[in-house]
Design a protein around this motif. Sequence first.
Motif, PDB file in Angstrom:
ATOM      1  N   ALA A 124      33.687   0.315 -31.771  1.00 47.58           N
ATOM      2  CA  ALA A 124      33.798   1.390 -32.770  1.00 47.58           C
ATOM      3  C   ALA A 124      35.144   1.372 -33.485  1.00 47.58           C
ATOM      4  N   THR A 257      18.899   5.564 -37.500  1.00 48.03           N
ATOM      5  CA  THR A 257      19.928   4.744 -38.160  1.00 48.03           C
ATOM      6  C   THR A 257      19.187   3.641 -38.928  1.00 48.03           C
ATOM      7  N   ASP A 290      21.561   8.779 -39.981  1.00 47.51           N
ATOM      8  CA  ASP A 290      22.945   8.448 -39.611  1.00 47.51           C
ATOM      9  C   ASP A 290      23.284   7.086 -40.221  1.00 47.51           C
ATOM     10  N   SER A 320      30.200   8.997 -42.313  1.00 51.59           N
ATOM     11  CA  SER A 320      31.405   9.121 -41.495  1.00 51.59           C
ATOM     12  C   SER A 320      32.465   8.157 -42.012  1.00 51.59           C
TER      13      SER A 320
HETATM   14  C1  PLP Z   1      25.813   5.165 -34.575  1.00 49.53           C
HETATM   15  C2  PLP Z   1      27.071   5.857 -34.979  1.00 49.53           C
HETATM   16  N1  PLP Z   1      26.987   6.990 -35.682  1.00 49.53           N
HETATM   17  C3  PLP Z   1      28.090   7.646 -36.079  1.00 49.53           C
HETATM   18  C4  PLP Z   1      29.356   7.184 -35.751  1.00 49.53           C
HETATM   19  C5  PLP Z   1      30.547   7.960 -36.212  1.00 49.53           C
HETATM   20  O1  PLP Z   1      30.721   9.091 -35.445  1.00 49.53           O
HETATM   21  P1  PLP Z   1      31.918  10.109 -35.762  1.00 49.53           P
HETATM   22  O2  PLP Z   1      31.948  10.281 -37.245  1.00 49.53           O
HETATM   23  O3  PLP Z   1      31.556  11.361 -35.053  1.00 49.53           O
HETATM   24  O4  PLP Z   1      33.182   9.464 -35.278  1.00 49.53           O
HETATM   25  C6  PLP Z   1      29.493   6.030 -35.023  1.00 49.53           C
HETATM   26  C7  PLP Z   1      30.845   5.571 -34.662  1.00 49.53           C
HETATM   27  O5  PLP Z   1      31.098   4.879 -33.734  1.00 49.53           O
HETATM   28  C8  PLP Z   1      28.334   5.336 -34.620  1.00 49.53           C
HETATM   29  O6  PLP Z   1      28.415   4.204 -33.920  1.00 49.53           O
END
Ligand code: PLP
Length: 478
Positions: A124, A257, A290, A320
């Motif tokens: 991430a 997703t 997402d 995000s």
């Molecule tokens: C599948 C997915 N969705 C969303 C996010 C982002 O999450 P956030 O904006 O809460 O950091 C990530 C980040 O690692 C992700 O892997």
Amino acid sequence: MANIEKQSQSSFQTALYALSLEREAAAPLHVQLADALRRMILTGIAPPGARVPASRALAAELSISRMTATTALDQLTAEGYLETRQGAGTYVASNLPHISPPSRAPAPGPEPDAPTAPLPFHPAIPDLAAFPHALWARHLERAWRRPEPALLALPDPAGYAALRDAIAAHLSAWRGLNVSAGQIIITSGATQAMALAARALLAPGDKVLMEDPGFAPMKAAMRDADLVPRPHAIDTDGFDIESAARDCPSARAVLVTPSRHYPLGITLPLPRRLALIDWAARNGAFIFEDDYDSEFRYVGQPLPALSALDGSHRTLYIGSFSKLLSPALRLGYLVVPVSLLPRFGPALSHHQGASLVPQPALANFMETGEFAAHLRKMRRLYAKRQKTLLNALAYHLPDHLTATPDPSGMHIVARPGPALTKPDTVVGQQAEQVGLTLRPLSRYFSKHPQQGFVLGYAGFDEPTLEAAVKKLAGILSA
Ligand SMILES: Cc1ncc(COP(=O)(O)O)c(C=O)c1O
């Protein structure tokens, strides 16, 4: 002044200015002040040699008369606690024994681990070294050195207007979405965006379908919002709403997703997207899309978002900046179809959105085109890194792991080859011992776990990736 001295000088001054003297008390104010100062000296809060603020400053800070302050200081000087240095002010007497101030009570649990730099293969993490620090600092300074009055007023719960405008323009250019700024709500990340949508549109106990495997923080956020997550196994084409709805006919929403399934990377084909939209329209249900890193597509153009297809306006788009810029920003957003906006009134009034501090800077960064240039630069960098990782795996671990090129994203999934016999969780633990963050694929599943590893490459330069694969080879062939 040595650092530690500066620190104790400033803690002394903070403690002194935080005093609250009681006007109604029997003891006069100068006696209360002298007592308090004496206590600070005797407990080490005011160490020998510490400078005592001038009586004028002390009087102003404590809202007392200058005479009251002078009387207290004179009293302590007479008692030997303070000394005056000609022309240089008043100090705690330097001939007193040094007493260490009481240490803070230990925290009840174990000390939290200090944050460390992300370790290779963390999935991430964008390239934090390539974060445009100088530009970012300039935009922050521009926004906050002389802030416009709107920045200091009570923030709009939907977020900073210019950032919402900039996101609308970005979505049109990169994601084929035509939305207005009024449909965008800034949040502290994708998970908060999902929770906000759930609060506005769903009721406690509602079932929400999600992909299995999937992103665990979203499942946790659903539970926090009193929803019931219902993971449904995906197949080689990704999430199939028809089979999921047969399993859970009462589901009220689905979280998907579609641009790039997390973590397997499958792009949801058009018939499945249309089936999802049809299911939501027929059942009065909602789709939470997402879309966390679609901008990083290395082959062809990013695919338009599912929301762009949804003529019945039941899809809520979640974006995000965690992967595009940095997870430390804690910035994400929700795009609400116009017809659903009225349902967000009550939820928005409780919405504690993201901090306003980075929002104007990000808005400027986006408006100037620097954000788009940064994404293009990262896209080239990450494409090279993916190749490096795949080549290194093929060279060092040809019989242990198999992985294929992925047209997008920031990680790949490697499956076990014939020579790998240990469970992925065991390898994951061994990798941790040698400084690698190797996520076992099985951990992403609720049911019927598959073996493999999620290997992030975006945040690590080529020599680091090569070295990490060699380390991994050391573990796997041991
Ligand atoms: C599948 C997915 N969705 C969303 C996010 C982002 O999450 P956030 O904006 O809460 O950091 C990530 C980040 O690692 C992700 O892997």
